[in-house]
Structures are given as structure tokens and as C-alpha cells.
Design a protein around this motif. Structure first.
Motif, short mmCIF file in Angstrom:
data_model
loop_
_atom_site.label_atom_id
_atom_site.label_comp_id
_atom_site.label_asym_id
_atom_site.label_seq_id
_atom_site.Cartn_x
_atom_site.Cartn_y
_atom_site.Cartn_z
N LEU A 128 9.92 24.99 -47.91
CA LEU A 128 11.04 25.69 -47.31
C LEU A 128 10.80 26.02 -45.84
N ILE A 129 9.55 26.28 -45.46
CA ILE A 129 9.22 26.77 -44.12
C ILE A 129 8.70 25.62 -43.25
N PRO A 130 9.47 25.17 -42.26
CA PRO A 130 9.03 24.02 -41.45
C PRO A 130 7.71 24.23 -40.74
N SER A 131 7.37 25.48 -40.39
CA SER A 131 6.13 25.73 -39.64
C SER A 131 4.88 25.38 -40.43
N VAL A 132 5.02 25.14 -41.73
CA VAL A 132 3.87 24.72 -42.53
C VAL A 132 3.33 23.37 -42.02
N MET A 133 4.22 22.52 -41.50
CA MET A 133 3.79 21.18 -41.05
C MET A 133 2.77 21.26 -39.90
N PRO A 134 3.07 21.96 -38.80
CA PRO A 134 2.04 22.07 -37.76
C PRO A 134 0.82 22.86 -38.23
N ALA A 135 1.01 23.80 -39.16
CA ALA A 135 -0.13 24.54 -39.69
C ALA A 135 -1.09 23.60 -40.41
N GLU A 136 -0.55 22.64 -41.17
CA GLU A 136 -1.40 21.66 -41.85
C GLU A 136 -2.21 20.86 -40.85
N VAL A 137 -1.58 20.46 -39.75
CA VAL A 137 -2.30 19.71 -38.71
C VAL A 137 -3.35 20.59 -38.06
N ALA A 138 -3.02 21.85 -37.81
CA ALA A 138 -3.98 22.78 -37.20
C ALA A 138 -5.20 22.95 -38.10
N TRP A 139 -4.98 23.09 -39.41
CA TRP A 139 -6.11 23.22 -40.34
C TRP A 139 -6.95 21.95 -40.33
N THR A 140 -6.31 20.80 -40.20
CA THR A 140 -7.01 19.52 -40.21
C THR A 140 -7.96 19.39 -39.03
N VAL A 141 -7.53 19.85 -37.86
CA VAL A 141 -8.34 19.65 -36.65
C VAL A 141 -9.04 20.92 -36.20
N GLY A 142 -8.81 22.03 -36.89
CA GLY A 142 -9.45 23.28 -36.50
C GLY A 142 -8.90 23.90 -35.24
N ALA A 143 -7.60 23.72 -35.01
CA ALA A 143 -6.97 24.27 -33.81
C ALA A 143 -6.66 25.75 -33.99
N GLU A 144 -7.13 26.57 -33.06
CA GLU A 144 -6.90 28.02 -33.11
C GLU A 144 -6.10 28.52 -31.92
N GLY A 145 -5.58 27.58 -31.11
CA GLY A 145 -4.69 27.95 -30.01
C GLY A 145 -3.25 28.03 -30.51
N PRO A 146 -2.27 27.99 -29.61
CA PRO A 146 -0.87 28.05 -30.03
C PRO A 146 -0.51 26.90 -30.97
N VAL A 147 0.20 27.22 -32.05
CA VAL A 147 0.66 26.22 -33.02
C VAL A 147 2.16 26.41 -33.19
N THR A 148 2.92 25.36 -32.92
CA THR A 148 4.36 25.51 -32.79
C THR A 148 5.11 24.39 -33.49
N MET A 149 6.29 24.72 -34.02
CA MET A 149 7.21 23.76 -34.59
C MET A 149 8.44 23.68 -33.70
N VAL A 150 8.84 22.46 -33.34
CA VAL A 150 10.05 22.23 -32.56
C VAL A 150 11.03 21.46 -33.44
N SER A 151 12.21 22.00 -33.65
CA SER A 151 13.20 21.32 -34.49
C SER A 151 14.57 21.41 -33.83
N ASP A 152 14.89 20.42 -33.04
CA ASP A 152 16.21 20.35 -32.41
C ASP A 152 16.77 18.93 -32.55
N GLY A 153 16.77 18.48 -33.82
CA GLY A 153 17.38 17.20 -34.12
C GLY A 153 16.58 16.02 -33.62
N CYS A 154 17.29 15.02 -33.13
CA CYS A 154 16.66 13.73 -32.83
C CYS A 154 15.87 13.72 -31.53
N THR A 155 15.88 14.81 -30.77
CA THR A 155 15.01 14.89 -29.59
C THR A 155 13.73 15.67 -29.88
N SER A 156 13.53 16.08 -31.13
CA SER A 156 12.38 16.92 -31.48
C SER A 156 11.05 16.29 -31.07
N GLY A 157 10.91 14.98 -31.29
CA GLY A 157 9.65 14.31 -30.99
C GLY A 157 9.32 14.29 -29.52
#
Length: 421
Positions: A143-172
Motif C-alpha cells: 500500500l505504501i509506495p515509499s517501501v520501494m526506495p526503502a528496500e533499495v536503501a536496505w540493499t545498499v546500506g544507504a542512511e542518507g535521504p531516501v525519497t519516493m517520486v511519483s508524478d506519473g510518466c515523468t517519475s523516472g
């Protein structure tokens, strides 16, 4: 003076191949990877073609627990992040984790798992009152989109800013730009950034069917995506992901990293006009392009290649053609333009990052990817759209653009390090 930002690692999962090399081989050969939908019975739908990925999470090295916990889009993001880190040669253990961040884009996030779980809970829609005894313990993650960047952060051990951007087809595009800004301002030295979307589900297909945005060329799935062609009648829905290691230039230089390209400019605008409609004059996209070029401190005439949004809808391709003429002037008629969606389809929020990967690899190899299936020129789309066959050409400055429902228009400039110095 702001710090320079470079791409040192790339990881891609896209239709037609596994990994970055197979992705580039597909693009440079002009092959298409769109096919009839196989994930479910698509016979009741108006559009029955898609760009599906042959993705096996177990073969990709994910554990059974990860596979059960993560939505398909999150799996794509994690696998691509691992590939990008390996490609970059970055020693994560030797990097301050507070100086590593994550910026991830997605349009529909965990739509695949949400739909699957709803079908289980409602007995395929037959029960209005769902039975919570069948609720997945990972429903919150879906349900919570921010889980996706959190999974990547856990994978690489990132402890800086972790953010989700969701504005349609320009998100990438927008997610990569945000990561770049964090490096430019000095908050980060390294970021894992990109986007993932896996929208090939009945509910998403039905949504685009309802507004007639997707193609009805169902009898020719390999030729269904036809950007800038006179016979185009909609885009081909797809899935995929691309992730990057982006670094501050001196940080990358000190460790002897290979640099694919430098991100030198970006801008975004909104047309404040219509959820799906576009003005024919392309003014908002043109303004985003001009601002991105100004950010890069380059003249429009130095652009060597334009990676178009090129969705294959009637209005988008006319809108883009007008925007290129408006922003690039006479140079619009001389610069090659192409759409890789003709080969891998439109993966919504992920496609902007997949197209950044294509641009960086185009600079690396000196090859302009073609617009496949462009056989019937549209008089209203009268630029050099590189039909059918890739073109060898030195590329120092590349422009990539994106257009999204809601009126979002984004543009990014990538340059070879030598040209940007």
C-alpha cells in the motif's frame, strides 16, 4: 559553484532481455520486444499487447523471503540497484552511509500485488465484505509506495535521504534529477536512483482501455508501438526498471570509476490544462527543454540527439514535434530524434529512467537508437526520427524528455565528460 554529477553504474531490466547489455543489444539492433499479454487472459480487453519482462526473481538472486515480501516492482528495483553497484565498482563498505541516498520513481508502485491481494480477499470480486483472515502480512508494504526506495536503501546500506517520486510518466526523470540535486548541493556524494513499474495487470490495462490511450494493433504485437508513424493509434503498456549509481565527479575520479555521462541540466513544467490532453503548440515542454539547456549552459545547436517521449499517441507525437521546433529552432530539423518505446513499450513511471540509460549508453557507444516500426511518415511529424535502423554518430550532448498525464513535462541534458568539462 555547484558540484558535478556523473553516472558510474547502470542496471536495467526491460522487455527483450536480462540486464544492461541485452537491453542495449536490443536497442542498437532495432529489434522489438512487445508481444501479446501472457500474464492473464487479455481477450476481453481493447488493447491486448504489452512489453513484458522475462524476469525470474529466484534466478536474479532474490531469497524466498524477499520474493514473498516484495512486490514485483520492488524486486525489479532491488535487482537493478545491485547490478548498478556492481557495474560502478563502488565499495559500499568504504563509503560513509550517511553520504549515500536513494531516490526512486514509480507511477503505480505495487499495483501488481494490490490487485492480486484484492482478488484473494474478495474471492475474485464476488464478496463485497472481504475476509481479513486471508490478508497478506505484507499488505502494508504493497500500500505504501515509499517501501520501494526503502528496500533499495536496505540493499545498499544507504542512511542518507531516501525519497519516493511519483508524478506519473515523468517519475523516472524527476527521481534522477532529485538525486542529482542532492549531490550538487553537497548533501550526498553517492545516490542510487532510478525507477521501476510493473503495471501489466487487468486493472491498469482496463484504466488505459477506458480512455483509449493504448493501441489496438493486437494482430501485430511486435509492430504495435509506432511512435511518429502515420498509422499510430496509442501506446503499448510495458514494465521495467533502471537504476543508476550517480556520484559527485571528484568522488568518482578519485576512485578511478568509469563514467558513462554527466547530468548537466534538468527542468520540469506543468501545462495546468488537462489531465490527459496536450496543447498542440508544445509550449510547456519547449519551456522545460529551454530551461534544461540553460541549466547546462549550452546552446540548442550543440544537441546531438534527442530521446523523445514518443509514446505513439496521435496528440503526444504532434505535441513533441512542435515542442522540439519551438525550443531548438532550425536545429530541430538537423538533430536525430528517436523513441525507444517503439522497441520496449511504455513502462509508465519507469520509462524515464530506462530512457536515461539508453541515452548514457548511446553516448558510450556513439550510436543513436532507432524508432522501430516507423514506415509510414506522418506529415505532421516531419523531423529526423531515425526510422528502423540505428545510426552511428558521435554524441557529446543528449537531450531526453518525458511527458506525463496531469500535464507534467520534464527534460534532462546528459553530456560526455569531455564535452561537459
Amino acid at each position: 559553484m555547484s558540484r558535478r554529477v556523473v553516472i558510474t553504474g547502470i542496471g536495467v531490466r526491460a522487455p527483450g532481455g536480462r540486464g544492461t547489455k541485452e537491453f542495449w543489444d536490443l536497442l542498437s539492433s532495432g529489434r522489438t520486444a512487445t508481444r501479446t499479454i501472457s500474464y492473464f487472459d487479455a481477450s476481453p480487453f481493447r488493447s491486448r499487447v504489452a512489453g513484458e519482462c522475462d524476469f525470474d526473481p529466484e534466478l536474479e538472486g532474490l531469497s524466498p523471503r524477499q520474493i514473498r515480501r516484495m512486490d514485483r516492482a520492488s524486486q525489479f528495483a532491488v535487482v537493478c540497484a545491485r547490478e548498478a553497484v556492481e557495474d560502478s565498482g563502488l565499495d559500499l563498505a568504504a563509503t560513509d552511509p550517511h553520504r549515500i541516498g536513494v531516490s526512486l520513481g514509480s507511477a503505480v508502485a505495487a499495483a501488481t500485488s494490490l490487485e492480486r491481494e484484492y482478488l484473494v480477499l474478495s474471492d475474485s470480486g464476488r464478496r463485497w465484505l472481504v475476509d481479513q483472515d486471508y490478508l497478506s502480512p505484507h499488505m502494508f508494504d504493497y500500500l505504501i509506495p515509499s517501501v520501494m526506495p526503502a528496500e533499495v536503501a536496505w540493499t545498499v546500506g544507504a542512511e542518507g535521504p531516501v525519497t519516493m517520486v511519483s508524478d506519473g510518466c515523468t517519475s523516472g526523470l524527476d527521481a534522477v534529477s532529485y538525486a542529482s540535486d542532492l549531490i550538487r548541493e553537497g548533501t550526498l556524494d553517492v545516490a542510487l536512483t532510478g525507477a521501476a513499474d510493473t503495471p501489466i495487470t487487468p486493472i491498469v490495462v482496463a484504466c488505459f482501455d477506458a480512455i483509449k490511450a493504448t493501441t489496438t494493433h493486437n494482430d501485430e504485437p511486435e509492430q504495435a508501438s509506432r511512435p511518429f508513424d502515420g498509422t499510430r493509434n496509442g501506446f503499448v503498456l510495458a514494465e521495467g526498471a533502471a537504476m543508476f549509481v550517480v556520484e559527485e565527479y571528484e568522488h568518482a575520479r578519485r576512485r578511478g570509476a568509469h563514467v558513462y555521462a554527466e547530468i548537466t541540466g534538468y527542468a520540469t513544467r506543468c501545462n495546468a490544462y488537462h489531465m490527459t490532453g496536450l496543447k498542440r503548440d508544445g509550449r510547456e515542454m519547449a519551456e522545460a527543454i529551454r530551461s534544461a539547456l540553460d541549466d547546462s549552459r549550452v546552446d540548442p545547436t550543440v544537441v546531438d540527439y534527442v530521446n523523445a517521449h514518443g509514446s505513439g499517441t496521435q496528440q503526444n507525437d504532434r505535441h513533441e514535434t512542435a515542442a522540439f521546433k519551438r525550443s531548438l529552432g532550425d536545429h530541430a530539423y538537423r538533430v536525430p530524434v528517436s523513441s525507444i518505446k517503439s522497441m520496449v513499450g511504455h513502462s509508465l513511471g519507469a520509462i524515464g529512467s530506462i530512457e536515461i540509460a539508453a541515452c548514457a549508453l548511446a553516448i558510450e557507444h556513439g550510436v543513436v537508437p532507432p524508432t522501430a516500426n516507423l514506415r509510414t511518415p506522418d506529415p505532421e511529424c516531419d523531423l529526423d526520427y531515425v526510422p528502423i535502423t540505428a545510426r552511428e554518430q558521435r554524441l557529446d550532448t543528449v537531450l531526453s524528455v518525458g511527458s506525463g498525464f496531469g500535464g507534467f513535462q520534464s527534460a534532462m541534458v546528459l553530456r560526455s565528460v569531455g564535452a561537459a568539462a
